[in-house]
Write a protein that holds these residues in place. Sequence first.
Motif, PDB file in Angstrom:
ATOM      1  N   ARG A 251       0.822  -1.209   0.000  1.00  0.00           N
ATOM      2  CA  ARG A 251       0.000   0.000   0.000  1.00  0.00           C
ATOM      3  C   ARG A 251       0.862   1.266   0.000  1.00  0.00           C
ATOM      4  O   ARG A 251       0.521   2.255  -0.660  1.00  0.00           O
ATOM      5  CB  ARG A 251      -0.907  -0.018   1.234  1.00  0.00           C
ATOM      6  CG  ARG A 251      -1.880   1.140   1.317  1.00  0.00           C
ATOM      7  CD  ARG A 251      -2.995   1.019   0.298  1.00  0.00           C
ATOM      8  NE  ARG A 251      -3.780  -0.185   0.503  1.00  0.00           N
ATOM      9  CZ  ARG A 251      -4.799  -0.276   1.361  1.00  0.00           C
ATOM     10  NH1 ARG A 251      -5.139   0.801   2.087  1.00  0.00           N
ATOM     11  NH2 ARG A 251      -5.478  -1.398   1.490  1.00  0.00           N
ATOM     12  N   SER A 252       1.977   1.248   0.743  1.00  0.00           N
ATOM     13  CA  SER A 252       2.821   2.438   0.837  1.00  0.00           C
ATOM     14  C   SER A 252       3.717   2.629  -0.379  1.00  0.00           C
ATOM     15  O   SER A 252       4.206   3.747  -0.616  1.00  0.00           O
ATOM     16  CB  SER A 252       3.691   2.354   2.093  1.00  0.00           C
ATOM     17  OG  SER A 252       4.615   1.278   1.978  1.00  0.00           O
ATOM     18  N   GLY A 253       3.961   1.557  -1.145  1.00  0.00           N
ATOM     19  CA  GLY A 253       4.868   1.658  -2.285  1.00  0.00           C
ATOM     20  C   GLY A 253       6.327   1.509  -1.896  1.00  0.00           C
ATOM     21  O   GLY A 253       7.216   1.825  -2.701  1.00  0.00           O
ATOM     22  N   ALA A 254       6.608   1.023  -0.690  1.00  0.00           N
ATOM     23  CA  ALA A 254       7.989   0.855  -0.249  1.00  0.00           C
ATOM     24  C   ALA A 254       8.617  -0.346  -0.926  1.00  0.00           C
ATOM     25  O   ALA A 254       7.936  -1.327  -1.271  1.00  0.00           O
ATOM     26  CB  ALA A 254       8.044   0.692   1.271  1.00  0.00           C
ATOM     27  N   ALA A 255       9.920  -0.285  -1.085  1.00  0.00           N
ATOM     28  CA  ALA A 255      10.645  -1.394  -1.701  1.00  0.00           C
ATOM     29  C   ALA A 255      10.985  -2.467  -0.676  1.00  0.00           C
ATOM     30  O   ALA A 255      11.164  -3.635  -1.043  1.00  0.00           O
ATOM     31  CB  ALA A 255      11.921  -0.876  -2.371  1.00  0.00           C
ATOM     32  N   GLN A 256      11.064  -2.100   0.601  1.00  0.00           N
ATOM     33  CA  GLN A 256      11.470  -3.051   1.624  1.00  0.00           C
ATOM     34  C   GLN A 256      10.585  -2.889   2.862  1.00  0.00           C
ATOM     35  O   GLN A 256       9.937  -1.864   3.066  1.00  0.00           O
ATOM     36  CB  GLN A 256      12.946  -2.838   2.026  1.00  0.00           C
ATOM     37  CG  GLN A 256      13.947  -2.965   0.896  1.00  0.00           C
ATOM     38  CD  GLN A 256      15.362  -2.667   1.366  1.00  0.00           C
ATOM     39  OE1 GLN A 256      15.687  -2.848   2.551  1.00  0.00           O
ATOM     40  NE2 GLN A 256      16.216  -2.217   0.443  1.00  0.00           N
ATOM     41  N   GLN A 257      10.642  -3.953   3.687  1.00  0.00           N
ATOM     42  CA  GLN A 257      10.000  -3.910   5.002  1.00  0.00           C
ATOM     43  C   GLN A 257      10.939  -4.583   5.995  1.00  0.00           C
ATOM     44  O   GLN A 257      11.566  -5.602   5.682  1.00  0.00           O
ATOM     45  CB  GLN A 257       8.643  -4.631   4.984  1.00  0.00           C
ATOM     46  CG  GLN A 257       8.763  -6.132   4.735  1.00  0.00           C
ATOM     47  CD  GLN A 257       7.415  -6.806   4.619  1.00  0.00           C
ATOM     48  OE1 GLN A 257       6.532  -6.281   3.967  1.00  0.00           O
ATOM     49  NE2 GLN A 257       7.296  -7.963   5.238  1.00  0.00           N
ATOM     50  N   ARG A 258      11.066  -4.010   7.167  1.00  0.00           N
ATOM     51  CA  ARG A 258      11.970  -4.544   8.175  1.00  0.00           C
ATOM     52  C   ARG A 258      11.232  -4.614   9.504  1.00  0.00           C
ATOM     53  O   ARG A 258      10.359  -3.772   9.795  1.00  0.00           O
ATOM     54  CB  ARG A 258      13.203  -3.658   8.340  1.00  0.00           C
ATOM     55  CG  ARG A 258      14.083  -3.581   7.095  1.00  0.00           C
ATOM     56  CD  ARG A 258      15.243  -2.628   7.310  1.00  0.00           C
ATOM     57  NE  ARG A 258      16.106  -2.510   6.113  1.00  0.00           N
ATOM     58  CZ  ARG A 258      17.139  -1.679   6.023  1.00  0.00           C
ATOM     59  NH1 ARG A 258      17.452  -0.894   7.066  1.00  0.00           N
ATOM     60  NH2 ARG A 258      17.846  -1.654   4.921  1.00  0.00           N
ATOM     61  N   SER A 259      11.576  -5.632  10.300  1.00  0.00           N
ATOM     62  CA  SER A 259      10.976  -5.745  11.638  1.00  0.00           C
ATOM     63  C   SER A 259      11.544  -4.630  12.533  1.00  0.00           C
ATOM     64  O   SER A 259      12.694  -4.210  12.384  1.00  0.00           O
ATOM     65  CB  SER A 259      11.300  -7.118  12.247  1.00  0.00           C
ATOM     66  OG  SER A 259      10.710  -8.148  11.461  1.00  0.00           O
ATOM     67  N   LEU A 260      10.702  -4.192  13.480  1.00  0.00           N
ATOM     68  CA  LEU A 260      11.085  -3.080  14.341  1.00  0.00           C
ATOM     69  C   LEU A 260      10.582  -3.356  15.760  1.00  0.00           C
ATOM     70  O   LEU A 260       9.476  -3.852  15.932  1.00  0.00           O
ATOM     71  CB  LEU A 260      10.492  -1.772  13.813  1.00  0.00           C
ATOM     72  CG  LEU A 260      10.754  -0.515  14.631  1.00  0.00           C
ATOM     73  CD1 LEU A 260      12.235  -0.136  14.555  1.00  0.00           C
ATOM     74  CD2 LEU A 260       9.891   0.640  14.128  1.00  0.00           C
ATOM     75  N   GLU A 261      11.386  -3.031  16.736  1.00  0.00           N
ATOM     76  CA  GLU A 261      10.969  -3.133  18.134  1.00  0.00           C
ATOM     77  C   GLU A 261       9.931  -2.045  18.423  1.00  0.00           C
ATOM     78  O   GLU A 261      10.204  -0.863  18.221  1.00  0.00           O
ATOM     79  CB  GLU A 261      12.158  -2.992  19.086  1.00  0.00           C
ATOM     80  CG  GLU A 261      13.134  -4.161  19.047  1.00  0.00           C
ATOM     81  CD  GLU A 261      12.521  -5.425  19.642  1.00  0.00           C
ATOM     82  OE1 GLU A 261      11.555  -5.295  20.440  1.00  0.00           O
ATOM     83  OE2 GLU A 261      12.991  -6.521  19.301  1.00  0.00           O
ATOM     84  N   CYS A 262       8.751  -2.489  18.910  1.00  0.00           N
ATOM     85  CA  CYS A 262       7.685  -1.520  19.155  1.00  0.00           C
ATOM     86  C   CYS A 262       8.021  -0.572  20.293  1.00  0.00           C
ATOM     87  O   CYS A 262       7.465   0.530  20.382  1.00  0.00           O
ATOM     88  CB  CYS A 262       6.377  -2.248  19.449  1.00  0.00           C
ATOM     89  SG  CYS A 262       5.722  -3.185  18.033  1.00  0.00           S
ATOM     90  N   ALA A 263       8.904  -0.988  21.215  1.00  0.00           N
ATOM     91  CA  ALA A 263       9.268  -0.106  22.328  1.00  0.00           C
ATOM     92  C   ALA A 263       9.925   1.182  21.826  1.00  0.00           C
ATOM     93  O   ALA A 263       9.762   2.247  22.423  1.00  0.00           O
ATOM     94  CB  ALA A 263      10.205  -0.831  23.291  1.00  0.00           C
ATOM     95  N   GLY A 264      10.639   1.111  20.711  1.00  0.00           N
ATOM     96  CA  GLY A 264      11.288   2.306  20.180  1.00  0.00           C
ATOM     97  C   GLY A 264      10.345   3.219  19.420  1.00  0.00           C
ATOM     98  O   GLY A 264      10.723   4.342  19.079  1.00  0.00           O
ATOM     99  N   LEU A 265       9.127   2.772  19.194  1.00  0.00           N
ATOM    100  CA  LEU A 265       8.160   3.572  18.435  1.00  0.00           C
ATOM    101  C   LEU A 265       7.257   4.387  19.336  1.00  0.00           C
ATOM    102  O   LEU A 265       6.535   5.263  18.875  1.00  0.00           O
ATOM    103  CB  LEU A 265       7.333   2.657  17.516  1.00  0.00           C
ATOM    104  CG  LEU A 265       6.389   3.312  16.522  1.00  0.00           C
ATOM    105  CD1 LEU A 265       7.134   4.252  15.593  1.00  0.00           C
ATOM    106  CD2 LEU A 265       5.647   2.258  15.716  1.00  0.00           C
TER     107      LEU A 265
END
Length: 266
Positions: A251-265
Amino acid sequence: MLTRALIVVLAILNVGVALWWMLRGDPAPALPATPSGVAQLQLLDSPSAPAAAATAAAAASAQPPAATTALADATPAPPKPAAPLPTPAATVAVEPGPAQLPETPPAPTPAAPLQCISLGPFADRDTAMAAQGKASELVQRSRLREVPKPGASSTYRVMMPAAASREEAQATVKRIAAAGISDYYIMAQGEDANAIALGQYRNREGAERRLAALSAAGFSARLVGGSEGSAQWWVDAALADKASPSTARQRSGAAQQRSLECAGLR
């Protein structure tokens, strides 16, 4: 001797019999004869009750059959038995069933663990903001993050133009300090001699916040470094329920996706 004793005993007995005969009184008058066929009253506590009962029974047995029939007719008929009470309808016995426990409300379904990802990279801030808007329906919250491009310098410096002399630069520094702004120094050499450096930043956002603070205090500064194409932009997002990372990336048109720690968000 024995004979005398017997004579004395006999004499005493004779005297006793004579006294009894003299003192016994008149005999009781005889009771009138009871008519035949009439029952005789008897007292229960009378000593002659058993004899009278036997006499009455003998007289009854001696009467002719006609008299017996008359007595039978004169005897009151026994009371009729009372009508039986109506039998109540049979009651159906209901066996108690097993005790029913109150229904326990179902336990709430635990919420799915929060999943966070980074979408990118995007060449500039405007492209990253557009991608953030496209994926807004699939995320709970999101932010933009600038990172240096591999192999490129992403240092941003905030500076004030060089003064005509060092004295003029020092006077400007005094006004900056009086305004409550720190982290500054006067350049001493090179083409930027007498210029005032006001901070060095690894991303553009920090440098732009510094420029805004200086502008609010009445100082004019500029941004140096960080040439176009030296940084990348990513969209950090927490996915909404039932949203998948691949769907958000498409949907966003991004070329990549990476896992992220939710605590940092947060």
